[in-house]
Design a protein around this motif. Sequence first.
Motif, PDB file in Angstrom:
ATOM      1  N   UNK A  65       0.844  -1.199   0.000  1.00 59.76           N
ATOM      2  CA  UNK A  65       0.000   0.000   0.000  1.00 59.76           C
ATOM      3  C   UNK A  65       0.879   1.247   0.000  1.00 59.76           C
ATOM      4  N   UNK A  66       1.341   1.644  -1.175  1.00 63.56           N
ATOM      5  CA  UNK A  66       2.177   2.841  -1.348  1.00 63.56           C
ATOM      6  C   UNK A  66       1.415   3.830  -2.215  1.00 63.56           C
ATOM      7  N   UNK A  67       1.251   5.053  -1.716  1.00 63.32           N
ATOM      8  CA  UNK A  67       0.546   6.088  -2.469  1.00 63.32           C
ATOM      9  C   UNK A  67       1.514   7.222  -2.791  1.00 63.32           C
ATOM     10  N   UNK A  68       1.213   7.977  -3.859  1.00 61.40           N
ATOM     11  CA  UNK A  68       2.110   9.040  -4.323  1.00 61.40           C
ATOM     12  C   UNK A  68       1.357  10.359  -4.453  1.00 61.40           C
ATOM     13  N   UNK A  69       1.898  11.397  -3.805  1.00 56.34           N
ATOM     14  CA  UNK A  69       1.337  12.743  -3.873  1.00 56.34           C
ATOM     15  C   UNK A  69       2.268  13.643  -4.662  1.00 56.34           C
ATOM     16  N   UNK A  70       1.688  14.530  -5.471  1.00 55.44           N
ATOM     17  CA  UNK A  70       2.475  15.461  -6.269  1.00 55.44           C
ATOM     18  C   UNK A  70       2.191  16.892  -5.814  1.00 55.44           C
ATOM     19  N   UNK A  71       3.009  17.424  -4.896  1.00 48.76           N
ATOM     20  CA  UNK A  71       2.780  18.796  -4.427  1.00 48.76           C
ATOM     21  C   UNK A  71       3.223  19.830  -5.454  1.00 48.76           C
ATOM     22  N   UNK A  72       2.616  20.986  -5.381  1.00 45.68           N
ATOM     23  CA  UNK A  72       3.053  22.129  -6.176  1.00 45.68           C
ATOM     24  C   UNK A  72       4.237  22.786  -5.480  1.00 45.68           C
ATOM     25  N   UNK A  73       4.639  23.990  -5.892  1.00 41.36           N
ATOM     26  CA  UNK A  73       5.744  24.709  -5.263  1.00 41.36           C
ATOM     27  C   UNK A  73       5.419  25.008  -3.802  1.00 41.36           C
ATOM     28  N   UNK A  74       6.342  24.656  -2.921  1.00 39.12           N
ATOM     29  CA  UNK A  74       6.101  24.764  -1.487  1.00 39.12           C
ATOM     30  C   UNK A  74       6.944  25.866  -0.849  1.00 39.12           C
ATOM     31  N   UNK A  75       6.494  26.344   0.309  1.00 40.70           N
ATOM     32  CA  UNK A  75       7.243  27.323   1.073  1.00 40.70           C
ATOM     33  C   UNK A  75       6.765  27.252   2.512  1.00 40.70           C
ATOM     34  N   UNK A  76       7.526  27.864   3.422  1.00 40.65           N
ATOM     35  CA  UNK A  76       7.116  27.889   4.814  1.00 40.65           C
ATOM     36  C   UNK A  76       8.296  27.779   5.755  1.00 40.65           C
ATOM     37  N   UNK A  77       8.047  27.565   7.050  1.00 37.45           N
ATOM     38  CA  UNK A  77       9.132  27.450   8.027  1.00 37.45           C
ATOM     39  C   UNK A  77      10.059  26.291   7.700  1.00 37.45           C
ATOM     40  N   UNK A  78      11.345  26.479   7.977  1.00 36.48           N
ATOM     41  CA  UNK A  78      12.398  25.499   7.701  1.00 36.48           C
ATOM     42  C   UNK A  78      12.708  25.389   6.211  1.00 36.48           C
ATOM     43  N   UNK A  79      12.305  26.376   5.420  1.00 36.70           N
ATOM     44  CA  UNK A  79      12.644  26.382   3.997  1.00 36.70           C
ATOM     45  C   UNK A  79      14.148  26.640   3.845  1.00 36.70           C
ATOM     46  N   UNK A  80      14.639  26.430   2.638  1.00 41.33           N
ATOM     47  CA  UNK A  80      16.035  26.692   2.308  1.00 41.33           C
ATOM     48  C   UNK A  80      16.149  28.117   1.768  1.00 41.33           C
ATOM     49  N   UNK A  81      16.916  28.958   2.453  1.00 43.75           N
ATOM     50  CA  UNK A  81      17.070  30.355   2.046  1.00 43.75           C
ATOM     51  C   UNK A  81      18.436  30.630   1.431  1.00 43.75           C
ATOM     52  N   UNK A  82      19.160  29.592   1.068  1.00 44.59           N
ATOM     53  CA  UNK A  82      20.456  29.742   0.406  1.00 44.59           C
ATOM     54  C   UNK A  82      20.215  30.194  -1.037  1.00 44.59           C
ATOM     55  N   UNK A  83      20.787  31.317  -1.423  1.00 44.36           N
ATOM     56  CA  UNK A  83      20.505  31.880  -2.745  1.00 44.36           C
ATOM     57  C   UNK A  83      21.017  31.023  -3.889  1.00 44.36           C
ATOM     58  N   UNK A  84      21.933  30.086  -3.615  1.00 42.58           N
ATOM     59  CA  UNK A  84      22.467  29.225  -4.671  1.00 42.58           C
ATOM     60  C   UNK A  84      21.659  27.947  -4.868  1.00 42.58           C
ATOM     61  N   UNK A  85      20.848  27.581  -3.886  1.00 40.35           N
ATOM     62  CA  UNK A  85      20.141  26.300  -3.994  1.00 40.35           C
ATOM     63  C   UNK A  85      18.660  26.383  -3.654  1.00 40.35           C
ATOM     64  N   UNK A  86      18.170  27.571  -3.311  1.00 39.82           N
ATOM     65  CA  UNK A  86      16.778  27.685  -2.877  1.00 39.82           C
ATOM     66  C   UNK A  86      15.821  27.823  -4.052  1.00 39.82           C
ATOM     67  N   UNK A  87      14.534  27.665  -3.743  1.00 42.93           N
ATOM     68  CA  UNK A  87      13.492  27.921  -4.721  1.00 42.93           C
ATOM     69  C   UNK A  87      13.127  29.408  -4.716  1.00 42.93           C
ATOM     70  N   UNK A  88      12.261  29.791  -5.630  1.00 46.03           N
ATOM     71  CA  UNK A  88      12.069  31.209  -5.919  1.00 46.03           C
ATOM     72  C   UNK A  88      11.511  31.994  -4.739  1.00 46.03           C
ATOM     73  N   UNK A  89      10.512  31.472  -4.025  1.00 46.51           N
ATOM     74  CA  UNK A  89       9.865  32.284  -3.005  1.00 46.51           C
ATOM     75  C   UNK A  89      10.799  32.556  -1.825  1.00 46.51           C
ATOM     76  N   UNK A  90      11.472  31.528  -1.337  1.00 46.91           N
ATOM     77  CA  UNK A  90      12.404  31.732  -0.219  1.00 46.91           C
ATOM     78  C   UNK A  90      13.577  32.613  -0.644  1.00 46.91           C
ATOM     79  N   UNK A  91      14.026  32.478  -1.893  1.00 46.03           N
ATOM     80  CA  UNK A  91      15.108  33.332  -2.393  1.00 46.03           C
ATOM     81  C   UNK A  91      14.672  34.795  -2.415  1.00 46.03           C
ATOM     82  N   UNK A  92      13.436  35.047  -2.829  1.00 48.20           N
ATOM     83  CA  UNK A  92      12.936  36.419  -2.864  1.00 48.20           C
ATOM     84  C   UNK A  92      12.837  37.011  -1.457  1.00 48.20           C
ATOM     85  N   UNK A  93      12.392  36.207  -0.496  1.00 51.76           N
ATOM     86  CA  UNK A  93      12.309  36.696   0.885  1.00 51.76           C
ATOM     87  C   UNK A  93      13.682  37.146   1.364  1.00 51.76           C
ATOM     88  N   UNK A  94      14.679  36.312   1.132  1.00 54.05           N
ATOM     89  CA  UNK A  94      16.023  36.671   1.595  1.00 54.05           C
ATOM     90  C   UNK A  94      16.566  37.879   0.825  1.00 54.05           C
TER      91      UNK A  94
END
Length: 319
Positions: A164-193
């Motif tokens: 019983x293995x199920x698969x979820x496909x999330x859209x672009x995510x953000x929130x606490x504990x996100x990655x704010x490194x400008x070289x490896x982060x996604x767009x929203x956290x990069x913009x915040x920083x």
Amino acid sequence: MSACSRLTSSSSIYVAGHRGLVGSAICRALTQAGCTNLLTRSRAELDLTDQAAVRGFFTEARPEFVFLAAAKVGGIHANNSSPADFIRDNLLIQTNIIDAAWRSGVKKLLFLGSSCIYPKFAPQPMKEEHLLSGTLEPTNEWYAVAKIAGIKLCQAYRQQHGFDAISLMPTNLYGPHDNFDLHSSHVLSALIRKFHEAKLNQLPEVEIWGSGTPKREFLHVDDLASACLFLMDKYSGGEIINVGSGQEVTIAELAALVKEIVGFRGGLRYNTAMPDGTPRKLLDVTKLTALGWQSKISLRDGIAATYQWFLDHEQQARL
């Protein structure tokens, strides 16, 4: 669809990747739901790319449920710079955990994919059946191929072994504990920083990668965690399930919103020499809403809360 195995407060639950953006949100949601038997291992304690170590952990710990949120993730720059790392590490992590979970008798496993699995020019909004119907976006195909393999692995273990293995496909995510490194982060956290540092340094403008015209959908990670718990209880099937907000904004609109929330008063400069990525990426969440779940956190409220978390945790925000 087979009958679902239900989580209880005493269920033994392994959250792979518990320190990351998604894993930490799932742990928060499980704790709030009263689950007290959470199993977690740091990267130093358990190397998920090591098959023998992963099998040993499952043999010893014997979790009943698994949330597979561990992955090597990053934005366009990271994917372009380290393609071998992205495809290798993710293939190893997924394969080791899914196989060991089945071998050790796990009742149910939830695998988290990504909306980047869909073709670059998939019809919008993207339906689950659009998977493998066209060419992938080149800037993240290594990660996408690995995630598609994870989906197929779940489906194959269900078909051959009844796992019983199920698969979820999330859209672009953000929130606490996100990655704010400008070289490896996604767009929203990069913009915040970027806007935060520009505000502190009183810069006249902030550079935004690309043209600002691509459209993106964003989901607060606590909403995703809510959907994960909901689907772990309510869904048992081989078909993938999209998880998103059902709403989209252009990168330019997103930048303006982050700028306002952070309080930066300078200008914006778009660097069109940098890649835009997929022109539009909106998930069709009809299947999920039909099951009875929808997102609750607005983009404005979510960004404001994430910025406040960033301010409160600057030293640990992966700077």
